[in-house]
Design an enzyme around this catalytic site. Structure first.
Site, PDB file in Angstrom:
ATOM      1  N   CYS A 219     -62.184  25.208  -7.049  1.00 51.35           N
ATOM      2  CA  CYS A 219     -62.795  25.957  -5.951  1.00 51.35           C
ATOM      3  C   CYS A 219     -62.848  25.071  -4.710  1.00 51.35           C
ATOM      4  O   CYS A 219     -62.573  25.494  -3.587  1.00 51.35           O
ATOM      5  CB  CYS A 219     -64.218  26.380  -6.309  1.00 51.35           C
ATOM      6  SG  CYS A 219     -64.393  27.233  -7.869  1.00 51.35           S
TER       7      CYS A 219
ATOM      8  N   HIS B 104     -62.155  25.739  -0.706  1.00 50.15           N
ATOM      9  CA  HIS B 104     -63.359  26.172  -0.001  1.00 50.15           C
ATOM     10  C   HIS B 104     -64.240  25.029   0.478  1.00 50.15           C
ATOM     11  O   HIS B 104     -65.198  25.249   1.200  1.00 50.15           O
ATOM     12  CB  HIS B 104     -64.151  27.138  -0.879  1.00 50.15           C
ATOM     13  CG  HIS B 104     -63.393  28.408  -1.148  1.00 50.15           C
ATOM     14  ND1 HIS B 104     -63.104  29.307  -0.150  1.00 50.15           N
ATOM     15  CD2 HIS B 104     -62.826  28.909  -2.272  1.00 50.15           C
ATOM     16  CE1 HIS B 104     -62.411  30.318  -0.661  1.00 50.15           C
ATOM     17  NE2 HIS B 104     -62.222  30.097  -1.947  1.00 50.15           N
TER      18      HIS B 104
ATOM     19  N   CYS C   9     -59.851  34.646  -7.685  1.00 45.26           N
ATOM     20  CA  CYS C   9     -59.574  33.288  -7.224  1.00 45.26           C
ATOM     21  C   CYS C   9     -58.974  32.448  -8.349  1.00 45.26           C
ATOM     22  O   CYS C   9     -57.978  31.760  -8.156  1.00 45.26           O
ATOM     23  CB  CYS C   9     -60.860  32.626  -6.732  1.00 45.26           C
ATOM     24  SG  CYS C   9     -61.034  32.599  -4.940  1.00 45.26           S
TER      25      CYS C   9
END
Lengths: 283, 109
Positions: free
Chosen positions: A199, A203, A244
């Protein structure tokens, strides 16, 4: 907010900066209906140790997409909130109760959305708002569970988010929730899939940069459930996680799995200080 | 017939004579195009709002034909000049023959 590009694992995206693209106005402020101010930028909480400032995904969208959220009449997510109000007042199950029988008006639930996921003492588990709604349905109402992240449930979470708009996300990560939070944190920083992306690679390391045609956000979830223009309906947090993880070309965890509950807790806690914004409008 | 069809309208409550006002309308409707197939390969029948009209005190303001390519929950925004106080009447025509209506008053000072 533009950060220097850092390498994203083995991914070989075209790194040329596109021009002529309608970039978001990253300094815009979100005021709903001309009166409700929503915090879309805030100092990062101490536990989000690699961020200085946290920003809502709204900031990264194009001016046109941002505009949807300025007026409830134009926010397509509010249609689903209306359906949520209908369910709120509908008596279902053996107990002959509706949500309203116990809780009164949905407005009474202001602030609830902002504290989930949350440790539940009796069940000894971290619960998402979805799990809590279903617990209410099966235990209090004697009704059937709603499927995770499907329309009935999303309408309800959208309603609950909408009455908490403008209130800061404040998820507890200490005490009994700490173990799940740690698990979520591990998942956040674990690379998955053929592309070996975590992630954080997108991000945290690359928000504000483009991933092909898309403008990467911090992946904050204060705006969920989210009306996405690509599928013209509400989308839940876990479905988004799954999307995702799938995009890293990995086998994903299931929607509603303990892993995603832990990840939701961790990701929500990274947004402590941003205001609840759901139902938001995104690409 | 389409489920959960709810019209929504926004018209300013008051305006001055001759002012151009903005009217926004939204109707929740699936707008099934008739091009899609279900899991078994059968065509899902077309079900759309095919016409929308707005009248002010009996006079036509706008009359629109909607086509299958228009997305779900059609949002229509247009402007009108209001000469006097009166009522806007809005009508949506569904493929299945249903007609949804709503109206809004405006006071002109």
């Amino acid at each position: 907010m533009k950060k220097t590009l850092t390498s994203i694992g083995a991914v070989c995206f075209a790194m040329a900066v596109p021009f002529g693209q309608a970039f978001a106005d990253e300094d815009a402020d979100l005021v709903v209906n001309g009166e409700l101010e929503i915090t879309v930028r805030a100092p990062a909480p101490a536990h989000a140790e690699n961020l200085d400032e946290i920003t809502s995904g709204w900031v990264y969208r194009s001016t046109e997409t941002q505009a949807f959220q300025l007026d409830d009449f134009e926010n397509p997510g509010m249609i689903f909130v209306d359906s949520g109000i209908e369910s709120w007042n509908t008596v279902e199950g053996e107990a002959g109760e509706s949500c309203a029988s116990c809780h009164g008006d949905a407005e009474e639930m202001a602030g609830v959305s902002a504290t989930y996921p949350k440790w539940n003492d009796d069940a000894e588990e971290v619960r998402t708002l979805t799990m809590q709604i279903n617990d209410c349905r099966t235990e209090q109402m004697g009704a059937e569970e709603w499927a995770y992240d499907k329309s009935d449930l999303l309408n309800m979470t959208a309603l609950l988010a909408s009455v908490s708009r403008g209130m800061p996300v404040n998820v507890a990560i200490d005490g009994p929730a700490a173990a799940a939070w740690e698990q979520g944190r591990d998942l956040y920083y674990t690379r998955t899939g053929l592309l070996e992306l975590s992630c954080a690679n997108c991000h945290e390391d690359n928000y504000g940069n483009n991933i092909r045609a898309d403008h990467l956000s911090q992946g904050q979830i204060n705006g969920f459930p989210t009306y996405r223009l690509k599928n013209a309906r509400l989308n839940g947090v876990h479905s988004r996680f799954r999307g995702c993880v799938r995009d890293t070309r990995a086998e994903t965890y299931a929607v509603g799995s303990p892993e995603f509950v832990a990840l939701e807790l961790y990701v929500a806690s990274r947004g402590n200080g941003l205001d609840v914004e759901g139902p938001s409008v995104r690409n | 017939m389409a489920d959960n069809v709810t019209p929504r309208i926004r018209v300013p409550r008051e305006a001055s004579a001759g002012e151009t006002i903005t009217i926004k309308t939204l109707i929740s409707h699936p707008m099934e195009s008739g091009q899609r197939k279900d899991r078994d390969g059968n065509v899902i029948p077309r079900s759309i709002i095919n016409r929308f009209t707005c009248e002010f005190n009996g006079q036509s303001v706008i009359d629109i034909t909607l086509e299958p390519a228009i997305s779900t929950n059609p949002f229509l925004e247009f402007q009108a000049i209001v000469p006097e106080s009166g009522t806007f009447e809005f009508t949506w025509y569904d493929d299945d023959g249903d007609i949804y209506t709503d109206s809004k008053e405006i006071v002109v000072s």
